[in-house]
Structure formats: structure tokens, C-alpha cells
Design an enzyme around this catalytic site. Structure first.
Site, PDB file in Angstrom:
ATOM      1  N   CYS A 194      -5.145  -3.041   3.104  1.00 52.71           N
ATOM      2  CA  CYS A 194      -5.585  -2.628   4.341  1.00 52.71           C
ATOM      3  C   CYS A 194      -6.846  -2.257   5.171  1.00 52.71           C
ATOM      4  O   CYS A 194      -7.821  -3.929   5.437  1.00 52.71           O
ATOM      5  CB  CYS A 194      -4.469  -1.186   4.629  1.00 52.71           C
ATOM      6  SG  CYS A 194      -3.750  -1.602   6.038  1.00 52.71           S
TER       7      CYS A 194
ATOM      8  N   GLU B 294       0.946  -0.994  -0.157  1.00 47.37           N
ATOM      9  CA  GLU B 294       0.530  -0.026  -0.121  1.00 47.37           C
ATOM     10  C   GLU B 294       0.964   1.244   0.082  1.00 47.37           C
ATOM     11  O   GLU B 294       1.834   1.062   0.687  1.00 47.37           O
ATOM     12  CB  GLU B 294      -1.239  -0.337   0.964  1.00 47.37           C
ATOM     13  CG  GLU B 294      -1.921   1.135   1.843  1.00 47.37           C
ATOM     14  CD  GLU B 294      -2.695   1.254   2.732  1.00 47.37           C
ATOM     15  OE1 GLU B 294      -2.549   0.423   3.516  1.00 47.37           O
ATOM     16  OE2 GLU B 294      -3.878   2.160   2.884  1.00 47.37           O
TER      17      GLU B 294
ATOM     18  N   LYS C 273      -9.332   2.238  -2.127  1.00 47.05           N
ATOM     19  CA  LYS C 273      -9.700   2.618  -1.019  1.00 47.05           C
ATOM     20  C   LYS C 273     -10.855   2.882  -0.489  1.00 47.05           C
ATOM     21  O   LYS C 273     -11.791   3.714   0.148  1.00 47.05           O
ATOM     22  CB  LYS C 273      -8.440   2.659   0.588  1.00 47.05           C
ATOM     23  CG  LYS C 273      -8.833   2.488   1.637  1.00 47.05           C
ATOM     24  CD  LYS C 273      -7.532   2.523   2.438  1.00 47.05           C
ATOM     25  CE  LYS C 273      -7.471   1.933   3.800  1.00 47.05           C
ATOM     26  NZ  LYS C 273      -6.305   2.104   4.736  1.00 47.05           N
TER      27      LYS C 273
HETATM   28  N1  LIG Z   1      -3.051   1.375   6.277  1.00 47.48           N
HETATM   29  C1  LIG Z   1      -4.275   0.868   7.907  1.00 47.48           C
HETATM   30  O1  LIG Z   1      -5.375   0.679   6.542  1.00 47.48           O
HETATM   31  C2  LIG Z   1      -3.915   0.183   8.900  1.00 47.48           C
HETATM   32  C3  LIG Z   1      -5.160  -0.718   9.097  1.00 47.48           C
HETATM   33  C4  LIG Z   1      -4.625  -1.596  10.310  1.00 47.48           C
HETATM   34  O2  LIG Z   1      -3.907  -0.708  10.769  1.00 47.48           O
HETATM   35  C5  LIG Z   1      -5.954  -1.949  10.968  1.00 47.48           C
HETATM   36  O3  LIG Z   1      -5.753  -2.523  12.517  1.00 47.48           O
HETATM   37  O4  LIG Z   1      -6.784  -1.936  10.519  1.00 47.48           O
END
Ligand SMILES: NC(=O)CCC(=O)C(=O)O
Length: 264
Positions: free
Chosen positions: A147, A44, A113
Site C-alpha cells: 500500500c 492488505e 511494510k
Molecule cells: N493502507 C495504506 O497504506 C493506505 C495508503 C493510502 O491510503 C495513501 O494514500 O497512501
């Protein structure tokens, strides 16, 4: 026919796209030389890291520079690219946008996202995406997620109604929650009876240490390959027929009871 996949688990230079382009160019060359992959996956926000305050200066206008850079690499090495995500600047604002290319360097899909992660201040700087992450790599119908998106099983499931076989996840997931990362990814593979191919970063930025553990999980929940917390190129091969076998064995999609589910 299987699909050979190489995941580039790397550190990212904070707020320094020039350095990151050079690092990615070198790592892609290494991945091609050592793993002979059909698909290469990046993490990402690999062009900038989470330097959100500086996005006005460093986000890529319309993603043009990144698209040209990645299309050239895809064409040069004849590989598909699930090219992580980049910080994209457009009239709507900044987005965290995944880019997918075919082996001729054609841009197949952009996915921004959908769920912004407050713990890393995304909602203060970014606009959320509203489109699905579906794309086709040859015979493989795939979906991309970024993510925090994986914490929303209903969003993942939405992509499965089209018989999706592979879920690609790109991330900057911090080390303190790496157990969540592993457990969620394995669970998404089991509950959706699909492959999960997930690429995280390593190293640190001013606010977080990132946990690596990029992973390839099979549709039975079996871990096919998993990295530790250092830079590496993780590879593995996946075969579509495995998904069909698991779905025939336990027909979860046939046995669903949407009449009972109160999801909105
Ligand atoms: N970059 C992110 O979206 C991190 C997501 C994350 O750490 C989580 O615990 O969910």
C-alpha cells in the site's frame, strides 16, 4: 510462457479473522474454478482489517495460523500465492506482513511494510519492516510492496536494480484517493518498465470506505485489466518478454545518471 494471475478484490470483516479465513477459502476456490490462475493475489491485512486497537487479541502469533492456512491452499490448488498481508505478532511487536508461497505450499518470503501510514494510525500500533520485498516466482523476479510503500519511488527503484520484472502491490486504499492509486501504479510501471499487479480491497470499516480498482499494468504503462469498486476476481496474463522489449526500446536503466542524483 505467460503467467496467469487472479486478484481477489474483496470486502474484509473488521476484526474477525475466522470469518475472513472462510471468505478467502471460498474466493480462492472460485478463482481456481473460473480463472485457472498460476498466481493468486490477496489484499492488505485481510485477516483482521485495520482493527489496530484489537491487534493484541487478533494478530496472528508468528503468522502461524495464516501460514498453515495459505500453505494448504497453495498445495491443494498448485498455485503461487502472493497472499496479501496479515497482522503478525512477534516479540518485536506487530507487523503488517506479506506472505508469498510456491505451488507446493513452501513459504518463499515474508515482507513487512516498510513505510507506516500515519493517516490510518499505523505508526501508533505497528513496527516497520527493514527487509526488501524481493522474491522469485519461477523465472519471474518479483518484488512485493504494501500500500503506502508505493508512494516512495526510491524504495521501488531499489528493487529494480536486480532486474525485477513484476511488482506486486497489496492494499487497503481508501476511495477518496483512488485517483492517486491509479496514477501512482501506472507511473511505477512506466518509470520502472515492469508489470504492476495491484490488489486493493472494497467495502468499508468504521473509518474508511475502500476504493477497489485493482489493476494489472504492463511495462509500457498499458492497463491490461482493471476492476471497479465491487467485489470481483480480476484476472490477466503477463509475459516476461514484454519487459525485455520495452527495456531494449528505451534503455532507461542504462541511461541513468546516479552521479547527479542526491538521494540520501
Ligand atoms: N493502507 C495504506 O497504506 C493506505 C495508503 C493510502 O491510503 C495513501 O494514500 O497512501
Amino acid at each position: 510462457m505467460g503467467l496467469r494471475i487472479a486478484l481477489i478484490q474483496m470486502d474484509i470483516a473488521f476484526g474477525n479473522p475466522k470469518k475472513n479465513y472462510l471468505m478467502v477459502e471460498e474466493k480462492v476456490r472460485q478463482a481456481v474454478d473460473t480463472k485457472n490462475p498460476d498466481v493468486i493475489v490477496l489484499p492488505e491485512l485481510w485477516t483482521t482489517g485495520y482493527d489496530l486497537e484489537a491487534f493484541d487479541q487478533i494478530a496472528d502469533p508468528e503468522g502461524k495460523e495464516s501460514i498453515t492456512f495459505l500453505a494448504n491452499l497453495a498445495k491443494k490448488y498448485q498455485v503461487y500465492f502472493v497472499a496479501g498481508s496479515i497482522a503478525k505478532k512477534s516479540v518485536a511487536g506487530f507487523t503488517n506482513t506479506m506472505l508469498i508461497f510456491d505451488q507446493s505450499g513452501n513459504l518463499l518470503k515474508e515482507y513487512s511494510k516498510a513505510h507506516l501510514f500515519r493517516l490510518m494510525n499505523e505508526e501508533k500500533h505497528l513496527v516497520q519492516g527493514n527487509d526488501d520485498g524481493l522474491f522469485q516466482l519461477g523465472d519471474y523476479l518479483c518484488a512485493g510492496l504494501i500500500c503506502y510503500d508505493i508512494r516512495f519511488p526510491e524504495w521501488v527503484r531499489t528493487h529494480m536494480f536486480d532486474q525485477t520484472k513484476v511488482l506486486f502491490v497489496v492494499a487497503q486504499w481508501p476511495e477518496p484517493r483512488i485517483d492517486h492509486w491509479r496514477s501512482i501504479l501506472i507511473t511505477r510501471a512506466i518509470e520502472n518498465q515492469c508489470f504492476v499487479v495491484a490488489c486493493n480491497r472494497v467495502g468499508s470499516d468504521p473509518n474508511n470506505v475502500f476504493g477497489g480498482h485493482s489493476i494489472i499494468v504492463g511495462p509500457w504503462g498499458q492497463v491490461i485489466a482493471e476492476a471497479k469498486d465491487q467485489e470481483t476476481i480480476l484476472s490477466g496474463e503477463i509475459a516476461l518478454s514484454e519487459v525485455d522489449k520495452v527495456r531494449q526500446n528505451i534503455p532507461v536503466f542504462t541511461d541513468r545518471r546516479p552521479d547527479l542524483y542526491r538521494l540520501k
